[in-house]
Design an enzyme around this catalytic site. Structure first.
Site, short mmCIF file in Angstrom:
data_model
loop_
_atom_site.label_atom_id
_atom_site.label_comp_id
_atom_site.label_asym_id
_atom_site.label_seq_id
_atom_site.Cartn_x
_atom_site.Cartn_y
_atom_site.Cartn_z
N HIS A 45 0.80 -1.23 0.00
CA HIS A 45 0.00 0.00 0.00
C HIS A 45 0.84 1.29 0.00
O HIS A 45 0.29 2.37 0.14
CB HIS A 45 -1.10 0.00 1.08
N HIS A 86 -6.42 1.77 2.68
CA HIS A 86 -5.38 0.85 3.16
C HIS A 86 -5.52 0.51 4.64
O HIS A 86 -4.76 -0.31 5.16
CB HIS A 86 -3.99 1.39 2.86
#
Lengths: 480, 135
Positions: A328, A402
């Protein structure tokens, strides 16, 4: 200052700051948030930082923020910028210091009832096997030659050396190796910081959790992912450790003076950037790929140590399969149709997860009919989610949230709640907690974060990815 | 004791304001502030390290200097409590660090950032710097 009146509401989950808001904006800025979350976002500088992202040379369509966004340096955390490669820049600050910080999920074939009797031993064993690295690093210091191999070959070299299985490579984003990595553009400083950290968790919000599947939202996709109700899974959150931090530090230091040469001006030094195709840009892109490979190797080795613990606690024949591993914090070259033309862009995701749709060639064949698994952790002791990528996600360059996203500083969290209190709260919910430092625990208290359910609801309703299952922790193992 | 630094609120990272009567003292106090923030444990034998840093201006020099110190801290597991400057200009430092080996740190600092960096001399001639660390 930015006010609510500056926003155009696109729909209940998407708000836009038009390009004419500030003269240096190249594209509009968009935030995927609920109305309530938007109000919250005014409390820090994340929206201003999002507008700054929209000024980057070569940025396409929109600067984007995910619902877990919060203030970072340069770009907000939860930011996405797709920058045209042929005429745009590459910016280390819009990837972040923790290159390829990401998530990994291991699946067991057991349900909660079957694992419960071994849980305490398992958590203790994992805590001992997977050190954090703050002075509790691995005893083994790898030589520079081995580090170079990891930087260039990522998980592939570990498989060759006898760790893990073929599926561990297949079920990882990019198979855990970006082939444009080049160890020669990574400094010795960075390599030295990485020598004793392969297979370590690190500190801060990094963690390892033993979780169970509590709710299934999409039976069909869950089945393809091999997930079922009450199943025990293990989630890992960490990145490239000191090596990645040093790569970012090194290249910011190179790019800040280089910007003058390329006549690039940015609103904050942390946005330091150079043309993607410049020599500095190419070197950084390869160094970032090397650090990303290191991070995948790190999570791969953590999985190896978790499996050893799992076998020790449950029996030699017991297995854990990798569902998926996804970054991420990363920059990737991807192609999108923009203004009718196929355009190659460098998608900068900083605190945003790639979420490729069904039939995308870059996801493992076994998931291709349903979309890429997306792993979203909540704050400590709260829920986490597995989602799947969707076609609608294209509007956000196939990106989604995320995690939960901070709403309170670490300092403020430690003032508001003590480590003991957080541990007591977790224990009262029946969650085992293993940590070396109580202060670290207080900093990560759930009250310091947004509610993960609200964040996931936004990306689900906005169509950026869809909910597959919800997970809750039975044991939390922290770095420091 | 005179306060040589203070911790300012920041949502995700560590923001520190450092003070010094001179530029050298400012740089030394920044090293001390960073070291204390790492919460070192189990200090032992004395160590000395040499360091050389060049940078574009005084502001970036402070960050680049601290990044180099942080590298030495992380790789050698040491904490530095004094800095002897052999060369000090607005874009170059040569110095000797002295400190101690430590067993472990209670906190991690990933990096010293340039974000909202501020280094200034105040009206009373004292120096002040605001630095954000990624933790």
């Amino acid at each position: 200052m930015i006010f609510k009146k500056d926003f155009k509401k696109i729909n209940d989950w998407l708000w836009e700051i038009p390009k004419n808001f500030r003269s240096d904006m190249q594209v509009p800025a968009r935030a995927y948030v609920s109305g309530e979350m938007l109000e919250e976002a005014f409390k820090d500088k994340s929206l201003e930082q999002l507008v700054n992202v929209s000024t980057l040379p070569g940025i396409q369509r929109h600067a984007l923020a995910m619902p877990d966004m919060h203030e970072g340096y340069a770009s907000p955390i939860g930011g996405v910028a797709a920058i045209k490669i042929s005429e745009g820049v590459i910016s280390p600050g819009v990837c972040g210091y923790d290159i390829n910080c990401g998530m990994r999920l291991l699946k067991s074939i057991h349900n909660e009832k079957e694992v419960k009797p071994y849980l305490q031993d398992l958590a203790t064993e994992i805590q001992n096997q997977v050190p954090s690295g703050l002075g509790r690093g691995r005893k083994i210091k790898l030589g520079l030659e081995q580090i170079n191999k990891i930087l260039e070959q990522g998980t592939h070299i570990l498989l060759k050396q006898g760790y893990g299985e073929k599926e561990d490579v297949e079920n990882c984003e990019a198979t855990g190796r970006l082939d444009w990595a080049d160890a020669s553009v990574v400094s010795d400083h960075a390599k030295n910081r990485g020598r004793d950290q392969v297979g370590t968790l690190g500190s801060g919000n990094h963690f390892l959790e033993i979780q169970k599947v509590v709710e299934i939202f999409d039976e069909k996709v869950a089945e393809v992912f091999g997930l079922f109700k009450d199943q025990i899974v293990i989630m890992v959150h960490c990145g490239s450790r000191g090596l990645g931090h040093q790569v970012c530090t090194d290249y910011l230091r190179i790019m800040i003076p280089a910007m003058q040469k390329y006549r690039i001006r940015v609103p904050d030094r942390e946005f330091a950037c150079v043309p993607f195709n410049s020599s500095e840009g190419k070197r950084y892109f390869s160094a970032m790929a090397s650090a990303a490979n290191y991070a995948w190797a790190n999570r791969y080795m953590i999985a190896h140590y978790v499996r050893q613990s799992w076998k020790k606690a449950l029996g030699e024949k017991e297995k854990l399969e990798l569902l998926y591993d996804v970054a991420h914090n990363i920059i990737k070259k991807e192609k999108y149709k923009i203004d009718g033309r196929e355009t190659e862009v460098a998608v900068h995701r900083k605190g945003a997860t790639r979420a490729f749709p069904p039939e995308h060639p870059e996801i493992p064949e076994k998931y291709r009919s349903v979309g890429q698994p997306v792993l979203i952790p909540g704050s400590m002791g709260t829920a986490s989610y597995v989602l799947a990528g969707t076609e609608k996600g294209k509007e956000a360059f196939y990106s989604t949230c995320h995690g939960a996203g901070r709403i309170m500083s670490r300092h403020e969290a430690t003032r508001k709640i003590s480590g003991q209190e957080v541990v007591r709260n977790l224990e009262s919910k029946g969650i085992i907690i293993k940590c070396w430092s109580l202060r670290g625990i207080a900093e990560e208290a759930p009250l310091a974060y947004k509610n993960i359910d609200d964040v996931v609801e936004v990306v689900h309703n906005a169509g950026l990815s869809k909910k597959v299952v919800k997970l809750v922790p039975l044991a939390v193992i922290k770095g420091e | 004791m005179v306060l040589n630094y203070e911790i300012l609120g920041h949502k995700a990272d560590l923001k520190i304001r450092v003070f010094g009567k001179t530029k050298k003292e400012l740089f030394l106090n920044a090293v001390l502030a960073m070291g204390e923030s790492l919460k070192p444990n189990g200090k032992s034998s004395i160590v000395n390290r040499k360091i050389k840093v060049k940078s574009g201006n005084l502001e970036t020099l402070l960050v680049d200097f601290l990044s180099e110190v942080l590298y030495l801290v992380q790789v050698n597991k040491e904490i530095y409590i004094n800095v002897e400057f052999n060369k000090f200009s607005d874009n170059e430092i040569e110095a000797e660090l002295s400190g101690q080996k430590v067993e472990r740190f209670g906190e991690d600092i990933k990096a010293v950032t340039y974000h909202n960096l501020d280094v200034r001399q105040k009206e009373d001639d004292n120096w002040e710097a605001t630095i954000l660390f990624d933790v």
